[in-house]
Structures are given as C-alpha cells and as structure tokens.
Design an enzyme around this catalytic site. Structure first.
Site, PDB file in Angstrom:
ATOM      1  N   LEU A  35       0.828  -1.213   0.000  1.00 56.03           N
ATOM      2  CA  LEU A  35       0.000   0.000   0.000  1.00 56.03           C
ATOM      3  C   LEU A  35       0.862   1.263   0.000  1.00 56.03           C
ATOM      4  CD1 LEU A  35      -2.959  -1.015   2.345  1.00 56.03           C
ATOM      5  CD2 LEU A  35      -2.929  -0.894  -0.144  1.00 56.03           C
ATOM      6  N   THR A 130       9.380  -6.128 -17.481  1.00 57.06           N
ATOM      7  CA  THR A 130       9.139  -5.070 -18.461  1.00 57.06           C
ATOM      8  C   THR A 130      10.024  -5.222 -19.700  1.00 57.06           C
ATOM      9  OG1 THR A 130       9.401  -2.688 -18.805  1.00 57.06           O
ATOM     10  CG2 THR A 130      10.804  -3.669 -17.140  1.00 57.06           C
ATOM     11  N   ASP A 131       9.534  -4.705 -20.814  1.00 53.95           N
ATOM     12  CA  ASP A 131      10.362  -4.695 -22.036  1.00 53.95           C
ATOM     13  C   ASP A 131      11.505  -3.682 -21.923  1.00 53.95           C
ATOM     14  OD1 ASP A 131       8.844  -2.362 -22.168  1.00 53.95           O
ATOM     15  OD2 ASP A 131       8.182  -2.661 -24.243  1.00 53.95           O
ATOM     16  N   GLU A 132      11.434  -2.792 -20.915  1.00 53.30           N
ATOM     17  CA  GLU A 132      12.470  -1.750 -20.799  1.00 53.30           C
ATOM     18  C   GLU A 132      13.840  -2.327 -20.448  1.00 53.30           C
ATOM     19  OE1 GLU A 132      11.470   1.781 -18.668  1.00 53.30           O
ATOM     20  OE2 GLU A 132       9.432   1.807 -19.448  1.00 53.30           O
ATOM     21  N   TYR A 155      14.941   2.586 -12.953  1.00 52.49           N
ATOM     22  CA  TYR A 155      13.800   1.655 -12.921  1.00 52.49           C
ATOM     23  C   TYR A 155      14.105   0.404 -13.733  1.00 52.49           C
ATOM     24  CZ  TYR A 155       9.646  -0.616 -14.702  1.00 52.49           C
ATOM     25  OH  TYR A 155       8.746  -1.577 -15.098  1.00 52.49           O
ATOM     26  N   ALA A 157      16.904  -0.723 -14.859  1.00 55.39           N
ATOM     27  CA  ALA A 157      18.059  -1.467 -14.331  1.00 55.39           C
ATOM     28  C   ALA A 157      17.629  -2.319 -13.138  1.00 55.39           C
ATOM     29  CB  ALA A 157      19.170  -0.507 -13.928  1.00 55.39           C
ATOM     30  N   LYS A 159      14.649  -3.559 -12.637  1.00 53.67           N
ATOM     31  CA  LYS A 159      13.857  -4.688 -13.145  1.00 53.67           C
ATOM     32  C   LYS A 159      14.780  -5.720 -13.800  1.00 53.67           C
ATOM     33  CE  LYS A 159       9.914  -5.299 -13.112  1.00 53.67           C
ATOM     34  NZ  LYS A 159       9.085  -5.994 -12.086  1.00 53.67           N
TER      35      LYS A 159
END
Ligand code: DAU
Length: 352
Positions: A35, A130-132, A155, A157, A159
């Site tokens: 949360l 993610t595809d990033e 972000y 990196a 992931k």
C-alpha cells in the site's frame, strides 16, 4: 490452487488478474501489497468480500514478514507484479527502486524456495517484468527474448536485476520460475502518473497536457486484459526457466496517443476537439528517454497461441470512458503524496 499475487492494489495488471477470484471460486487468492502511494484498496472493492480472497499488508522489503506469510499461505503459484514502476520517479529517487524491485523480488524468491523446500511439482513462480530491460530501439526492429539486457533508467536497471535474480534462482536452485516482459499497459484503474491516465485526467479538467520533448517517442500499448490473459497462459502452459515477451502490437507516438485521448474526451464530454488539443504543452524531455519500444510476439503466439485481442482505439475509448465515469476513484488516489509528487516533478500544481 493457491495463488499468491503481489501488488494487487497498485499494479494495474495484478488488479485485473485478481478479478479471477470470481471465476476460479475453487482457488484461494492472497494479495500481498505494501500500500505505497499507488496502492488503492478501493480498486478491489468488487472482490474484497469474496470467500476465496485474502489481503495481507506486507512490504516485500521486510524479509521476515514475507517468509512468514508465504510459509503460512503455502502457495502453489506466485504471480509477482509488485514493483516501483514509474521511470520518472526512479530518476528522482532511485534507491527505493532497488529496495522494492531487487530486494523485494529476492526476498520472495527465497521465501518460495524455503516454503516449497524442493517439492516443486505443480509450483510456479511467475515474475512479471518489463520490455524496458532491453533498452531502446531506433526506428526499426523489435524486442525479443534473445536480446541482451541494456536498461537505461534506474527503474529498468532494477527490473533487469530482478530478472537476473529470478533466472539465478532457476539455475542455481531449480526454483520453477517463468518471466514475462511486457510493453506499456493501459486500462481502467491505472495510477494517474502514467501517460494515458494523466492525460485523460488533465484533458477532462482543462489542465495542460505535458508532452515530453517533441512527442515523437514510440510505445507499444497493451490493453491490461490482454496482458493478464498472456500471463495466465504462460503460467499454465509456458516452459519453466523461460522468458516470454508480451506486446500489444499497437505502436504509437506519444503525440498520437495524446491526440487520440483528446478525441475520445471530446466525443464523450461533448467538447470541441480544438480546445482540448490547445492544452498540449511540449515540456523538457525525460533524461535518458528511450526512443522506441516494440515487441516481437512470435514466441508467445507460436508456443502458447496467445495474441492481443483489443485494438488500441477500442481499448483507449473504453479506458477514457471508465476514467470519466469514475471520478471518485481518481479523487481517492490523487491526494496527499500524489499531489506532492506532481508538484515536485512538474514544478507546478497545475498538472494535478
Ligand atoms: O514498457 C513498459 C513500461 O511502460 C513499464 O515497465 C513501466 O512500469 C511503465 O511506467 C511504462 O514506462 P514508460 O516510461 O514508457 O511509461 P510512462 O507512462 O511514464 O510514459 C509513456 C511515454 O509518455 C514515455 O515516452 C514518456 C511520455 N510521457 C510520460 C508522462 C508521464 C510524456 O510525454 N508526458 C508525461 O507526462
């Protein structure tokens, strides 16, 4: 089946997946969520009293709590969505991304390993990524499962690191893992820091529409319902230790997306298109802004038979309609911390 989902109150895909509580009444679902600012229990109001649904307020960075809840619930399947997801936030405060995305994922992997204790029959640890992680594309080409990782932002990196942890737990300990790497999600109940809900909110209230750079960056838009069906199919039929890329096959420039939002808002609110388009404001570009993402979906299509079913125009129109019909939900997530973020990030409250 006992299904543990992380991030169900804040992550649009997790939220949508939890609607399966009604469909699979023989299965038990546990939603773990910290949360944080983007988490809103209101998003799960329609399932919260279902007998096969439970919620636990747990921060994945707190290893002891994670171990305890996993060992108590004894999941067959873990679908791990929970993450800090917003690129702009990762540029302002990267450390929280390591804590949630790297430590959080590693804690969950360890807790699963301890709970399953080598009895892996019928068990799956699904990691939603993610595809990033693949970096950026130029005008041509598409991301696919064999590409090396080249993340650009804190972000992506974080992931990428979490994906590596998942693969390490598969290779080193035999944990039954699968990874999905998806493109940009959109749909109802998405926190209004992301491009689409932010623009819908601003267009419908006459606020500026802040487009980064010249608006020519391209994203591949994936309707949340299609994303969740892909995850479900990977969970049921995908191979252990493998990665599946998921995309919407709907590449659009950001400027085209914003104009399409203006068109839908104009139709649904009966407002002149020109007055909405006049709100478009080109602002300073995001540092390290990846130019283009696009996904080659051949693997998931040929191995699992999945394909996107919702066109971008259809999905976007439904999404705009949902936001316009649910101002109470938006109000509930756009107070306090959200307002502070908008003020700090955009330098003025006018975007809020
Ligand atoms: O590709 C998957 C990723 O998509 C996910 O892993 C991320 O968690 C998710 O946040 C998303 O990343 P993006 O950075 O592409 O999404 P965002 O909605 O922040 O931005 C989409 C595009 O719109 C991007 O090119 C930046 C641009 N943009 C965004 C905002 C918030 C603007 O031009 N103006 C804005 O105010």
């Amino acid at each position: 089946m006992r299904i543990l989902v992380t991030g169900g109150c804040g992550f649009i895909g997790a939220n949508f997946l939890l609607k399966k509580v009604q469909q699979f009444s023989d299965s038990q679902f546990l939603n773990l969520d910290a949360l944080t600012y983007a988490g809103n229990p209101l998003s799960l109001r329609d399932i919260e009293s279902a007998p096969n649904y439970q919620f636990a307020h747990v921060d994945l960075a707190d290893y002891e709590s994670v171990r305890q809840i996993v060992s108590e619930f004894k999941p067959d399947v873990i679908v791990h969505f929970a993450a800090e997801t917003h690129v702009d936030r990762s540029l302002k405060s990267p450390l929280s991304f390591l804590r949630s995305n790297v430590d959080g994922t590693t804690h969950l992997l360890e807790a699963a390993r301890e709970c399953w204790d080598g009895n892996y029959a019928g068990k799956v640890f699904m990691h939603v990524s993610t595809d990033e992680v693949y970096g950026e594309l130029g005008h041509t080409g598409k991301f696919h499962e064999e590409l090396p990782y080249r993340p650009s932002s804190p972000y992506s990196a974080s992931k990428a690191a979490s994906d590596h942890m998942v693969n390490a737990w598969f290779k080193s300990f035999g944990l039954p893992t699968k990874i999905t790497n998806c493109s940009n999600n959109y749909g109802p109940l998405q926190f209004p820091e992301k491009l689409i809900p932010l623009m819908i909110r601003n267009a419908s209230t006459g606020k500026p529409l802040p487009v980064y750079g010249d608006g020519s960056n391209v994203r591949d838009w994936l309707y949340v319902g299609d994303h969740v069906e892909a995850i479900w199919q990977v969970m049921e039929k995908g191979k252990l230790g493998e990665t599946y890329c998921i995309g919407g096959e709907s590449e659009r420039t950001n400027l085209d997306v914003v104009k399409a939002i203006c068109r839908s808002v104009s139709e649904l609110m009966n407002q002149p298109m020109e007055s909405l388009e006049r709100l478009i404001t080109f602002v300073t570009d995001r540092p390290g802004h990846d130019f283009r993402y696009a996904i080659d979906t051949s693997k998931i299509k040929s191995e699992l038979g999945w394909q996107p079913t919702v066109t971008f125009e259809e999905g976007l129109h439904q999404t705009v309609k949902w936001y316009l019909e649910n101002p109470g939900w938006i109000d509930s997530v756009t107070s306090g911390e959200y307002l502070r973020w908008v003020e700090e990030h955009y330098g003025a409250t006018e975007h809020a």
